[in-house]
Design a protein around this motif. Structure first.
Motif, PDB file in Angstrom:
ATOM      1  N   LEU A  11     -37.520  18.766  25.605  1.00  0.00           N
ATOM      2  CA  LEU A  11     -39.051  18.640  26.002  1.00  0.00           C
ATOM      3  C   LEU A  11     -39.799  19.305  24.875  1.00  0.00           C
ATOM      4  CD1 LEU A  11     -39.210  18.640  29.622  1.00  0.00           C
ATOM      5  CD2 LEU A  11     -39.334  16.879  28.427  1.00  0.00           C
ATOM      6  N   GLY A  12     -39.242  20.541  24.502  1.00  0.00           N
ATOM      7  CA  GLY A  12     -40.053  21.452  23.738  1.00  0.00           C
ATOM      8  C   GLY A  12     -39.970  20.835  22.447  1.00  0.00           C
ATOM      9  N   HIS A  13     -38.994  20.024  22.069  1.00  0.00           N
ATOM     10  CA  HIS A  13     -38.698  19.547  20.616  1.00  0.00           C
ATOM     11  C   HIS A  13     -39.962  18.547  20.781  1.00  0.00           C
ATOM     12  CE1 HIS A  13     -36.673  17.302  17.468  1.00  0.00           C
ATOM     13  NE2 HIS A  13     -37.000  16.111  17.991  1.00  0.00           N
ATOM     14  N   PHE A  14     -39.927  17.548  21.720  1.00  0.00           N
ATOM     15  CA  PHE A  14     -41.074  16.347  21.484  1.00  0.00           C
ATOM     16  C   PHE A  14     -42.455  16.909  21.875  1.00  0.00           C
ATOM     17  CE2 PHE A  14     -37.057  13.912  22.453  1.00  0.00           C
ATOM     18  CZ  PHE A  14     -37.324  12.945  21.221  1.00  0.00           C
ATOM     19  N   ASP A  15     -42.468  18.136  22.316  1.00  0.00           N
ATOM     20  CA  ASP A  15     -43.831  18.734  22.403  1.00  0.00           C
ATOM     21  C   ASP A  15     -44.342  19.202  20.928  1.00  0.00           C
ATOM     22  OD1 ASP A  15     -44.303  18.000  24.876  1.00  0.00           O
ATOM     23  OD2 ASP A  15     -43.754  19.997  25.781  1.00  0.00           O
ATOM     24  N   SER A  16     -43.602  19.733  20.113  1.00  0.00           N
ATOM     25  CA  SER A  16     -43.859  20.360  19.027  1.00  0.00           C
ATOM     26  C   SER A  16     -44.430  19.391  17.943  1.00  0.00           C
ATOM     27  CB  SER A  16     -42.589  20.844  18.320  1.00  0.00           C
ATOM     28  OG  SER A  16     -41.760  19.821  17.805  1.00  0.00           O
ATOM     29  N   GLU A  17     -45.272  20.053  17.163  1.00  0.00           N
ATOM     30  CA  GLU A  17     -45.875  19.268  16.181  1.00  0.00           C
ATOM     31  C   GLU A  17     -44.967  18.864  14.982  1.00  0.00           C
ATOM     32  OE1 GLU A  17     -49.735  19.646  12.915  1.00  0.00           O
ATOM     33  OE2 GLU A  17     -49.100  21.454  14.171  1.00  0.00           O
ATOM     34  N   GLU A  18     -43.801  19.454  14.713  1.00  0.00           N
ATOM     35  CA  GLU A  18     -42.901  19.422  13.708  1.00  0.00           C
ATOM     36  C   GLU A  18     -42.199  17.985  14.063  1.00  0.00           C
ATOM     37  OE1 GLU A  18     -44.390  23.427  13.381  1.00  0.00           O
ATOM     38  OE2 GLU A  18     -43.252  22.148  15.131  1.00  0.00           O
ATOM     39  N   SER A  19     -42.085  17.469  15.416  1.00  0.00           N
ATOM     40  CA  SER A  19     -41.121  16.589  15.743  1.00  0.00           C
ATOM     41  C   SER A  19     -42.043  15.185  15.658  1.00  0.00           C
ATOM     42  CB  SER A  19     -40.519  17.077  17.091  1.00  0.00           C
ATOM     43  OG  SER A  19     -41.472  16.564  18.249  1.00  0.00           O
ATOM     44  N   PHE A  20     -43.234  15.210  15.523  1.00  0.00           N
ATOM     45  CA  PHE A  20     -43.885  13.982  15.987  1.00  0.00           C
ATOM     46  C   PHE A  20     -44.041  13.175  14.562  1.00  0.00           C
ATOM     47  CE2 PHE A  20     -47.733  11.610  16.137  1.00  0.00           C
ATOM     48  CZ  PHE A  20     -47.812  11.154  17.644  1.00  0.00           C
ATOM     49  N   VAL A  21     -43.407  11.888  14.892  1.00  0.00           N
ATOM     50  CA  VAL A  21     -43.358  10.910  13.928  1.00  0.00           C
ATOM     51  C   VAL A  21     -43.910   9.663  14.517  1.00  0.00           C
ATOM     52  CG1 VAL A  21     -41.929   9.248  12.489  1.00  0.00           C
ATOM     53  CG2 VAL A  21     -41.022  11.567  13.133  1.00  0.00           C
ATOM     54  N   ALA A  22     -45.197   9.594  14.121  1.00  0.00           N
ATOM     55  CA  ALA A  22     -46.129   8.543  14.822  1.00  0.00           C
ATOM     56  C   ALA A  22     -45.286   7.237  15.004  1.00  0.00           C
ATOM     57  CB  ALA A  22     -47.221   8.167  13.910  1.00  0.00           C
ATOM     58  N   PHE A  23     -44.846   6.672  14.138  1.00  0.00           N
ATOM     59  CA  PHE A  23     -44.428   5.115  14.556  1.00  0.00           C
ATOM     60  C   PHE A  23     -42.921   5.145  15.359  1.00  0.00           C
ATOM     61  CE2 PHE A  23     -47.208   4.356  10.841  1.00  0.00           C
ATOM     62  CZ  PHE A  23     -48.089   3.595  11.456  1.00  0.00           C
ATOM     63  N   SER A  24     -42.304   6.536  15.620  1.00  0.00           N
ATOM     64  CA  SER A  24     -41.335   6.626  16.558  1.00  0.00           C
ATOM     65  C   SER A  24     -41.677   7.135  17.652  1.00  0.00           C
ATOM     66  CB  SER A  24     -40.250   7.481  15.615  1.00  0.00           C
ATOM     67  OG  SER A  24     -39.799   6.993  14.697  1.00  0.00           O
ATOM     68  N   ARG A  25     -42.907   7.592  18.064  1.00  0.00           N
ATOM     69  CA  ARG A  25     -43.059   8.412  19.407  1.00  0.00           C
ATOM     70  C   ARG A  25     -42.870   7.504  20.513  1.00  0.00           C
ATOM     71  NH1 ARG A  25     -44.007  13.670  20.931  1.00  0.00           N
ATOM     72  NH2 ARG A  25     -42.440  13.456  19.020  1.00  0.00           N
ATOM     73  N   TYR A  26     -43.338   6.252  20.403  1.00  0.00           N
ATOM     74  CA  TYR A  26     -43.200   5.223  21.614  1.00  0.00           C
ATOM     75  C   TYR A  26     -41.654   5.072  21.887  1.00  0.00           C
ATOM     76  CZ  TYR A  26     -43.358   0.929  24.530  1.00  0.00           C
ATOM     77  OH  TYR A  26     -43.050   0.135  25.365  1.00  0.00           O
ATOM     78  N   GLY A  27     -40.799   4.745  20.963  1.00  0.00           N
ATOM     79  CA  GLY A  27     -39.518   4.914  21.281  1.00  0.00           C
ATOM     80  C   GLY A  27     -38.817   6.165  21.743  1.00  0.00           C
ATOM     81  N   ASP A  28     -39.527   7.323  21.087  1.00  0.00           N
ATOM     82  CA  ASP A  28     -39.005   8.534  21.565  1.00  0.00           C
ATOM     83  C   ASP A  28     -39.066   8.668  23.023  1.00  0.00           C
ATOM     84  OD1 ASP A  28     -38.509   9.598  19.239  1.00  0.00           O
ATOM     85  OD2 ASP A  28     -40.365  10.332  18.790  1.00  0.00           O
ATOM     86  N   SER A  29     -40.368   8.233  23.351  1.00  0.00           N
ATOM     87  CA  SER A  29     -40.710   8.222  25.047  1.00  0.00           C
ATOM     88  C   SER A  29     -39.866   7.241  25.827  1.00  0.00           C
ATOM     89  CB  SER A  29     -42.215   7.909  25.254  1.00  0.00           C
ATOM     90  OG  SER A  29     -42.261   6.739  25.020  1.00  0.00           O
ATOM     91  N   LYS A  30     -39.554   6.278  25.151  1.00  0.00           N
ATOM     92  CA  LYS A  30     -38.606   5.240  26.063  1.00  0.00           C
ATOM     93  C   LYS A  30     -37.202   5.618  25.945  1.00  0.00           C
ATOM     94  CE  LYS A  30     -41.686   2.440  27.105  1.00  0.00           C
ATOM     95  NZ  LYS A  30     -42.228   2.298  28.803  1.00  0.00           N
ATOM     96  N   LEU A  31     -36.697   6.397  25.056  1.00  0.00           N
ATOM     97  CA  LEU A  31     -35.393   6.933  24.982  1.00  0.00           C
ATOM     98  C   LEU A  31     -35.424   7.853  26.226  1.00  0.00           C
ATOM     99  CD1 LEU A  31     -32.716   7.352  23.586  1.00  0.00           C
ATOM    100  CD2 LEU A  31     -33.727   9.193  22.216  1.00  0.00           C
ATOM    101  N   LEU A  32     -36.375   8.865  26.426  1.00  0.00           N
ATOM    102  CA  LEU A  32     -36.398   9.990  27.317  1.00  0.00           C
ATOM    103  C   LEU A  32     -36.054   9.193  28.679  1.00  0.00           C
ATOM    104  CD1 LEU A  32     -38.873  12.392  26.336  1.00  0.00           C
ATOM    105  CD2 LEU A  32     -36.304  12.425  25.664  1.00  0.00           C
ATOM    106  N   CYS A  33     -36.683   8.081  28.970  1.00  0.00           N
ATOM    107  CA  CYS A  33     -36.675   7.180  30.341  1.00  0.00           C
ATOM    108  C   CYS A  33     -35.350   6.818  30.239  1.00  0.00           C
ATOM    109  CB  CYS A  33     -37.457   6.282  30.244  1.00  0.00           C
ATOM    110  SG  CYS A  33     -39.563   6.487  30.060  1.00  0.00           S
ATOM    111  N   LEU A  34     -34.633   6.288  29.570  1.00  0.00           N
ATOM    112  CA  LEU A  34     -33.471   5.523  29.343  1.00  0.00           C
ATOM    113  C   LEU A  34     -32.377   6.841  29.941  1.00  0.00           C
ATOM    114  CD1 LEU A  34     -32.637   2.479  29.717  1.00  0.00           C
ATOM    115  CD2 LEU A  34     -31.714   2.951  27.440  1.00  0.00           C
TER     116      LEU A  34
END
Length: 332
Positions: free
Chosen positions: A189-212
């Motif tokens: 969660l800290g990783h995905f909250d950080s500014e360094e990890s934010f890749v705009a066009f991957s973030r939707y996929g990031d969130s759906k990965l967490l759900c799965l």
């Protein structure tokens, strides 16, 4: 996935949800509104439209009740609009408190609310917005409503259902693609909250990965005896979700949608297949179109399995700050 999406068959005849109560989140438009419509057409007695914008929810409610198919099939249907802002834990808990004060049964919970923003924003909770809306608040909502779902299963003698709108895009996560790997000692969660990890066009996929990942770990803790939980991907659907894109991207995306996107009605069939047709074999499974499917390779990789356990434990800690978590929700 092929460019031309395969055809999807309609739902079988004879589905009756008479006497059942359902909650649909993100129900003011798009797939959520269509899910609500198809539930009502199949005689659901009470459908709760859980929405961030109550005015839009009321408009959706009036539109649903005006549909000839719903008036004919379900003239006594009860459709309620309730405020639910999944950016905010307080709103989730206010929603559940109000619902539980007014309703003693819940048969179907459809976790459909979601976003796909390209700008990094933090919510009041301190978490990145896509992660908060698409993942964390849905977990809290499910846990808050699990007791009434289980009580309803006891009364009816059959499992209640939780169905989560997922996406094949979980395979395009920046984590899955190795674009921004976890650093030593970093939390998920800290990783995905950080500014360094934010890749705009991957973030939707990031969130759906967490759900799965959460869903797949859930199968190790929660049986399907009283509540069946699953996730489905409807494919590309002709909704307004691409409206958040800048104009130079929106135009080509809308052109592609015009060629290959499925109708809202078809998306509703896929959602209701997951929610009311498939059985216990779908518990904690990912359903693509209308078939149980394998997730992206990353999910089953050694790194994916490690992240799955980490995420589960962090989610247990996160939820423990908000509620008394159920006994089965022990750390992995």
């Amino acid at each position: 996935m092929p460019f031309i999406q395969p055809p999807v068959t309609p739902l079988p005849d004879g589905i009756s949800l008479r006497g059942q109560t359902a909650i649909v989140t993100g129900a003011s438009q798009g797939i959520g509104a269509e899910i609500a419509a198809q539930l009502l057409e199949r005689e659901a007695s009470t459908v709760i439209l859980a929405v961030r914008n109550v005015a839009k929810g009321e408009t959706a409610r009036q539109s649903l009740l005006a549909r000839d198919t719903i008036k004919k099939a379900n003239p006594k249907a009860v459709v309620k609009v309730m405020k639910l802002d999944t950016e905010d834990y307080d709103s989730v808990q206010s929603f559940t408190k109000t619902f539980l004060a007014e309703h003693s049964e819940l048969h179907l919970l459809l976790l459909n609310a979601g976003i796909g923003t390209l700008k990094r924003e933090l919510t009041r909770t301190g978490h990145e917005k896509n992660v908060q809306v698409n993942y964390l608040s849905n977990v809290l909502l499910m846990l808050e409503l699990l007791p009434v779902l289980e009580d309803t299963a006891d009364k009816t003698g059959k499992p209640s259902r939780v169905t989560w709108t997922g996406s094949r895009m979980h395979g395009s996560s920046a984590l899955a693609k190795g674009k921004v790997p976890l650093k030593p000692g970093e939390t998920v969660l800290g990783h995905f909250d950080s500014e360094e990890s934010f890749v705009a066009f991957s973030r939707y996929g990031d969130s759906k990965l967490l759900c799965l990942l959460f869903l797949f770990e859930l199968r190790e803790h929660l049986s399907s005896d009283k509540v069946i939980v699953n996730s489905f991907c409807p494919g590309q659907v002709a909704t307004g979700m691409s409206d958040v894109l800048p104009i130079y991207l929106r135009l080509p995306v809308n052109l592609i949608k015009a060629i290959r996107a499925r109708s809202i009605e078809t998306a509703g069939w896929i959602a209701l297949n997951a929610a009311v047709v498939v059985g216990p074999e779908s518990h904690c499974q990912f359903i693509v179109d209308k078939e149980i499917a394998e997730p992206a390779a990353y999910v089953k990789s050694a790194d994916g399995q490690k992240v799955q356990k980490m995420l589960w434990n962090e989610t247990v800690d996160e939820m423990s700050k908000l509620i008394t978590i159920p006994a089965w929700m022990s750390k992995a």
